[in-house]
Write an enzyme that holds these catalytic residues in place. Structure first.
Site, PDB file in Angstrom:
ATOM      1  N   LYS A  22       0.911  -1.169  -0.053  1.00 28.57           N
ATOM      2  CA  LYS A  22       0.024   0.115  -0.071  1.00 28.57           C
ATOM      3  C   LYS A  22       0.888   1.256   0.154  1.00 28.57           C
ATOM      4  O   LYS A  22       0.735   2.207  -0.869  1.00 28.57           O
ATOM      5  CB  LYS A  22      -0.853   0.036   1.197  1.00 28.57           C
ATOM      6  CG  LYS A  22      -1.560   1.368   1.489  1.00 28.57           C
ATOM      7  CD  LYS A  22      -2.533   1.273   2.783  1.00 28.57           C
ATOM      8  CE  LYS A  22      -1.808   1.461   4.151  1.00 28.57           C
ATOM      9  NZ  LYS A  22      -1.745   2.981   4.619  1.00 28.57           N
ATOM     10  N   ASN A  23       2.013   1.340   0.891  1.00 25.94           N
ATOM     11  CA  ASN A  23       2.529   2.772   1.210  1.00 25.94           C
ATOM     12  C   ASN A  23       3.578   2.807   0.132  1.00 25.94           C
ATOM     13  O   ASN A  23       4.287   3.890   0.064  1.00 25.94           O
ATOM     14  CB  ASN A  23       3.119   2.599   2.635  1.00 25.94           C
ATOM     15  CG  ASN A  23       1.798   2.726   3.711  1.00 25.94           C
ATOM     16  OD1 ASN A  23       0.657   3.136   3.305  1.00 25.94           O
ATOM     17  ND2 ASN A  23       2.225   2.725   4.861  1.00 25.94           N
ATOM     18  N   CYS A 118      -5.460   7.575   9.407  1.00 26.00           N
ATOM     19  CA  CYS A 118      -5.706   7.224  10.736  1.00 26.00           C
ATOM     20  C   CYS A 118      -5.589   8.145  11.959  1.00 26.00           C
ATOM     21  O   CYS A 118      -4.576   8.918  11.686  1.00 26.00           O
ATOM     22  CB  CYS A 118      -4.825   5.929  11.042  1.00 26.00           C
ATOM     23  SG  CYS A 118      -5.117   4.462   9.971  1.00 26.00           S
ATOM     24  N   ARG A 123      -1.192  14.782  13.734  1.00 28.42           N
ATOM     25  CA  ARG A 123      -0.342  14.322  12.715  1.00 28.42           C
ATOM     26  C   ARG A 123       0.200  15.605  11.771  1.00 28.42           C
ATOM     27  O   ARG A 123      -0.239  15.914  10.813  1.00 28.42           O
ATOM     28  CB  ARG A 123      -0.776  13.273  11.936  1.00 28.42           C
ATOM     29  CG  ARG A 123      -0.939  12.009  12.557  1.00 28.42           C
ATOM     30  CD  ARG A 123      -1.538  10.905  11.770  1.00 28.42           C
ATOM     31  NE  ARG A 123      -0.676  10.258  10.907  1.00 28.42           N
ATOM     32  CZ  ARG A 123      -1.059   9.330   9.914  1.00 28.42           C
ATOM     33  NH1 ARG A 123      -2.460   9.149  10.076  1.00 28.42           N
ATOM     34  NH2 ARG A 123       0.067   8.670   9.096  1.00 28.42           N
ATOM     35  N   ILE A 125       1.932  18.471   9.325  1.00 27.49           N
ATOM     36  CA  ILE A 125       2.808  18.336   8.172  1.00 27.49           C
ATOM     37  C   ILE A 125       3.807  19.407   7.913  1.00 27.49           C
ATOM     38  O   ILE A 125       3.965  20.022   6.861  1.00 27.49           O
ATOM     39  CB  ILE A 125       1.741  18.588   6.929  1.00 27.49           C
ATOM     40  CG1 ILE A 125       0.787  19.533   6.975  1.00 27.49           C
ATOM     41  CG2 ILE A 125       0.837  17.193   7.011  1.00 27.49           C
ATOM     42  CD1 ILE A 125       0.063  19.692   5.485  1.00 27.49           C
ATOM     43  N   GLN A 127       6.827  19.458   8.568  1.00 22.04           N
ATOM     44  CA  GLN A 127       8.127  19.157   7.597  1.00 22.04           C
ATOM     45  C   GLN A 127       8.193  19.236   6.096  1.00 22.04           C
ATOM     46  O   GLN A 127       8.894  19.782   5.657  1.00 22.04           O
ATOM     47  CB  GLN A 127       8.512  17.928   8.084  1.00 22.04           C
ATOM     48  CG  GLN A 127       9.031  17.830   9.689  1.00 22.04           C
ATOM     49  CD  GLN A 127      10.205  18.813  10.023  1.00 22.04           C
ATOM     50  OE1 GLN A 127      11.297  18.627   9.270  1.00 22.04           O
ATOM     51  NE2 GLN A 127       9.828  19.463  10.843  1.00 22.04           N
ATOM     52  N   ASP A 307       3.647   0.251  12.163  1.00 27.13           N
ATOM     53  CA  ASP A 307       2.533  -0.081  11.811  1.00 27.13           C
ATOM     54  C   ASP A 307       2.379  -1.745  12.253  1.00 27.13           C
ATOM     55  O   ASP A 307       1.446  -2.475  11.749  1.00 27.13           O
ATOM     56  CB  ASP A 307       2.678  -0.153  10.158  1.00 27.13           C
ATOM     57  CG  ASP A 307       2.503   1.294   9.609  1.00 27.13           C
ATOM     58  OD1 ASP A 307       1.907   2.118  10.537  1.00 27.13           O
ATOM     59  OD2 ASP A 307       2.706   1.701   8.471  1.00 27.13           O
ATOM     60  N   ARG A 400      -9.357  -0.182   3.946  1.00 26.25           N
ATOM     61  CA  ARG A 400      -8.386   0.776   3.160  1.00 26.25           C
ATOM     62  C   ARG A 400      -7.088   0.208   2.868  1.00 26.25           C
ATOM     63  O   ARG A 400      -6.513   0.479   1.985  1.00 26.25           O
ATOM     64  CB  ARG A 400      -8.061   1.549   4.251  1.00 26.25           C
ATOM     65  CG  ARG A 400      -9.465   2.710   4.275  1.00 26.25           C
ATOM     66  CD  ARG A 400      -9.171   3.977   5.082  1.00 26.25           C
ATOM     67  NE  ARG A 400      -7.510   4.385   4.888  1.00 26.25           N
ATOM     68  CZ  ARG A 400      -6.735   4.670   5.906  1.00 26.25           C
ATOM     69  NH1 ARG A 400      -7.313   4.839   6.940  1.00 26.25           N
ATOM     70  NH2 ARG A 400      -5.543   5.168   5.472  1.00 26.25           N
TER      71      ARG A 400
HETATM   72  N1  EPU Z   1       5.486  14.369  11.687  1.00 26.09           N
HETATM   73  C1  EPU Z   1       5.564  15.591  12.344  1.00 26.09           C
HETATM   74  N2  EPU Z   1       5.529  16.674  11.006  1.00 26.09           N
HETATM   75  C2  EPU Z   1       5.546  16.363   9.887  1.00 26.09           C
HETATM   76  C3  EPU Z   1       5.628  14.923   9.276  1.00 26.09           C
HETATM   77  C4  EPU Z   1       5.468  14.070  10.391  1.00 26.09           C
HETATM   78  O1  EPU Z   1       5.818  16.160  13.204  1.00 26.09           O
HETATM   79  O2  EPU Z   1       5.573  17.267   8.858  1.00 26.09           O
HETATM   80  C5  EPU Z   1       5.574  13.447  12.856  1.00 26.09           C
HETATM   81  C6  EPU Z   1       4.323  12.439  12.819  1.00 26.09           C
HETATM   82  O3  EPU Z   1       3.274  13.070  13.502  1.00 26.09           O
HETATM   83  C7  EPU Z   1       4.970  11.011  13.461  1.00 26.09           C
HETATM   84  C8  EPU Z   1       6.290  10.987  12.772  1.00 26.09           C
HETATM   85  O4  EPU Z   1       6.596  12.441  12.494  1.00 26.09           O
HETATM   86  O5  EPU Z   1       4.754  11.147  14.866  1.00 26.09           O
HETATM   87  C9  EPU Z   1       6.545  10.180  11.533  1.00 26.09           C
HETATM   88  O6  EPU Z   1       5.397  10.279  10.546  1.00 26.09           O
HETATM   89  P1  EPU Z   1       5.730  10.343   9.160  1.00 26.09           P
HETATM   90  O7  EPU Z   1       5.729  11.266   8.219  1.00 26.09           O
HETATM   91  O8  EPU Z   1       6.839   9.256   8.997  1.00 26.09           O
HETATM   92  O9  EPU Z   1       4.280   9.531   8.856  1.00 26.09           O
HETATM   93  P2  EPU Z   1       3.427   9.437   7.473  1.00 26.09           P
HETATM   94  O10 EPU Z   1       4.201   9.772   6.231  1.00 26.09           O
HETATM   95  O11 EPU Z   1       2.211  10.291   7.748  1.00 26.09           O
HETATM   96  C10 EPU Z   1       3.492   6.701   6.771  1.00 26.09           C
HETATM   97  C11 EPU Z   1       2.713   5.785   6.980  1.00 26.09           C
HETATM   98  C12 EPU Z   1       2.060   5.357   7.754  1.00 26.09           C
HETATM   99  C13 EPU Z   1       3.271   4.777   8.673  1.00 26.09           C
HETATM  100  C14 EPU Z   1       4.231   6.054   8.819  1.00 26.09           C
HETATM  101  C15 EPU Z   1       5.674   5.701   9.709  1.00 26.09           C
HETATM  102  C16 EPU Z   1       1.635   6.361   4.391  1.00 26.09           C
HETATM  103  C17 EPU Z   1       0.414   6.720   3.656  1.00 26.09           C
HETATM  104  N3  EPU Z   1       1.411   6.204   5.821  1.00 26.09           N
HETATM  105  O12 EPU Z   1       2.891   7.769   7.275  1.00 26.09           O
HETATM  106  O13 EPU Z   1       1.181   4.100   7.583  1.00 26.09           O
HETATM  107  O14 EPU Z   1       2.736   4.702  10.036  1.00 26.09           O
HETATM  108  O15 EPU Z   1       4.529   6.510   7.515  1.00 26.09           O
HETATM  109  O16 EPU Z   1       5.999   4.430   9.110  1.00 26.09           O
HETATM  110  O17 EPU Z   1       2.729   5.926   4.056  1.00 26.09           O
HETATM  111  C18 EPU Z   1      -0.433   2.735   7.771  1.00 26.09           C
HETATM  112  O18 EPU Z   1      -0.085   2.166   6.620  1.00 26.09           O
HETATM  113  O19 EPU Z   1      -1.196   2.104   8.789  1.00 26.09           O
HETATM  114  C19 EPU Z   1       0.288   3.825   8.259  1.00 26.09           C
HETATM  115  C20 EPU Z   1      -0.366   4.705   9.229  1.00 26.09           C
END
Ligand code: EPU
Length: 422
Positions: A22-23, A118, A123, A125, A127, A307, A400
């Site tokens: 998926k990811n 989720c 969460r 953004i 960064q 995950d 999903r």
């Molecule tokens: N974070 C920030 N600021 C940012 C971005 C992230 O503070 O601008 C924090 C987040 O709140 C979190 C940490 O950094 O505490 C890591 O977040 P990351 O950006 O790595 O996660 P993501 O890209 O939103 C993806 C996967 C998630 C998986 C995470 C970590 C996708 C679509 N989602 O999320 O997958 O948990 O990486 O590996 O790729 C799942 O598949 O069930 C799922 C939740």
């Protein structure tokens, strides 16, 4: 409303085929926006997040041909219109924010709704937005939209992420792939799906090196071309079935995988006392004699994946005795599912980012909810291992991200069905 109903207590036995990841699939589909051409994507998982992504791209003007017999989709993004992603679909998933990176990379501007996904607490953004600014875009997300414009065009940069972020790394890769000169991303995420996206973009003509390490270098190219690309297997789907095999005292071969991606999961299962035999493209997971309590901390790759944290917490409820401490080093609030596990007799206390689990060797069937995607997978594992019947509501979260999880589990002997099949 559909439910999943499980009669627990049957050891799983047989072979399960793993679908595409998926990811990786989601950023690759959205990354096709950068090509202005036709791409053929193979080994796509048939899951709701992929279907929603295809709907979004289609409503943006992409021409899509779907062949779900072969799990292959062709997608022609020549006529995509910038800023046309439908907000009601964008809000249904997290990965939709990759449209911002892809639009900036192709058009030098973007307008897309803020993402859903989720609920693990906040969460942010920030960064992503900082990274977009570093390559020349003015961005704002205060009105429920990510809006950005690079008046002088996207330019190269040296950018170091403050924290390890999968989504931030992917978004910067998408936005910078055509920026003239050399872009260097430091403290980049190292997940296998980052490597898969880089491989896809390179197959389209990009020049990206270092993906899979914490320094990614991108030499900007003028144009990307269409290609045929096969998505890697889903390590989290594989890990989920590995844990299900252990939890049900079963013996299951998990096929069509890359064992290296599963190393942290394999290592933990072995510590727990489960036998894991690695082959070239499969692993066999065999219950031996009992499950030992262990502790783990979920961390960015190559650490133990967040995950898989809810599934592993469930397995530790089934440990014969002893305390396990499961800590989430990625999200500060990914334990909402614990209330549901407690309905099944789990003995768990939450202390900040840790779950302290007292293993009692068993769980009991109950009515529970899938509070998010992996939490839903954890409820299925709990139901498969529990005495009696478990009914799981809100299974749209599970659909999903897992392709035909009910059918796959039935194929290895589980007594499981969806309520509309009763
Ligand atoms: N974070 C920030 N600021 C940012 C971005 C992230 O503070 O601008 C924090 C987040 O709140 C979190 C940490 O950094 O505490 C890591 O977040 P990351 O950006 O790595 O996660 P993501 O890209 O939103 C993806 C996967 C998630 C998986 C995470 C970590 C996708 C679509 N989602 O999320 O997958 O948990 O990486 O590996 O790729 C799942 O598949 O069930 C799922 C939740």
């Amino acid at each position: 409303m559909e439910k999943i109903i499980i009669k627990g207590g049957k050891p799983l036995k047989g072979t399960i085929e793993i679908s595409g990841m998926k990811n990786a699939a989601l950023p690759i589909l959205i990354g096709s926006i950068l090509t202005e051409d036709k791409c053929e994507i193979e080994n796509l998982p048939d899951i709701d997040d992929v279907r929603i992504t295809l709907s979004i791209l289609s409503q943006m003007g992409a021409v899509i041909e779907e062949n779900w017999q072969e799990n292959t989709v062709t997608i022609d993004t020549t006529k995509i219109k910038c800023g046309s992603a439908p907000s009601e679909l964008v809000r249904q998933m997290r990965a939709s924010y990759y449209i911002a990176g892809a639009e900036l990379g192709r058009f030098g501007r973007t307008s897309v709704g803020c993402p859903g996904g989720c609920d693990f607490g906040e969460r942010p953004i920030d960064q992503h937005l900082k990274a977009f600014e570093a390559i020349g875009a003015f961005v704002d997300s205060s009105n429920g939209l990510i809006e950005g414009e690079a008046p002088g065009g996207i330019h190269n940069t040296e950018f170091c992420f403050d924290i390890n972020t999968v989504g931030g790394t992917i978004n910067l890769m998408l936005a910078a792939v055509k920026a003239p000169g050399l872009t260097v991303i430091e403290n980049a995420a190292r997940e296998p799906h980052i490597v898969d996206l880089a491989n896809f973009l390179n197959t389209c003509g990009a020049n990206i090196s270092g993906a899979g390490t914490d320094t990614i270098k991108i030499k900007g190219v003028e144009k990307l071309y269409g290609c045929t690309y096969t998505i890697i297997p889903d390590m989290i789907e594989a890990g989920t079935f590995m844990v299900a095999a252990a939890a049900t005292k079963g013996d299951v071969v998990i096929d069509n995988i890359i064992p290296k991606h599963l190393e942290s999961i394999t290592q933990k299962l072995r510590q727990i006392g489960v036998e894991v035999i690695e082959n070239d493209e499969s692993v066999e997971v065999k219950y031996r004699d009992g499950l030992k309590a262990i502790s783990l901390r979920a961390l960015p790759y190559p650490g133990f994946p967040t995950d898989m944290q809810p599934q592993m917490c469930t397995l530790m409820c089934l440990a014969d005795k002893g305390l396990s401490i499961i800590t989430d080093g990625v999200y500060n609030n990914r334990f909402k599912y614990v209330t549901q596990l407690k309905k099944m007799g789990a003995d768990i206390h939450i202390n900040e980012r840790s779950a302290i689990v007292s293993g009692h060797g068993k769980l009991s069937g109950s009515s529970v909810k899938a509070v998010d995607l992996r939490a839903g997978a954890a409820m299925i594992i709990a139901g498969l291992a529990a005495d009696g019947v478990t009914e799981i509501e809100d299974i749209h979260h599970i659909e999903r991200g897992y392709s035909d999880i009910v059918g796959k589990l039935r194929g290895v002997g589980a007594d499981i069905l969806k309520a509309d099949e009763v």
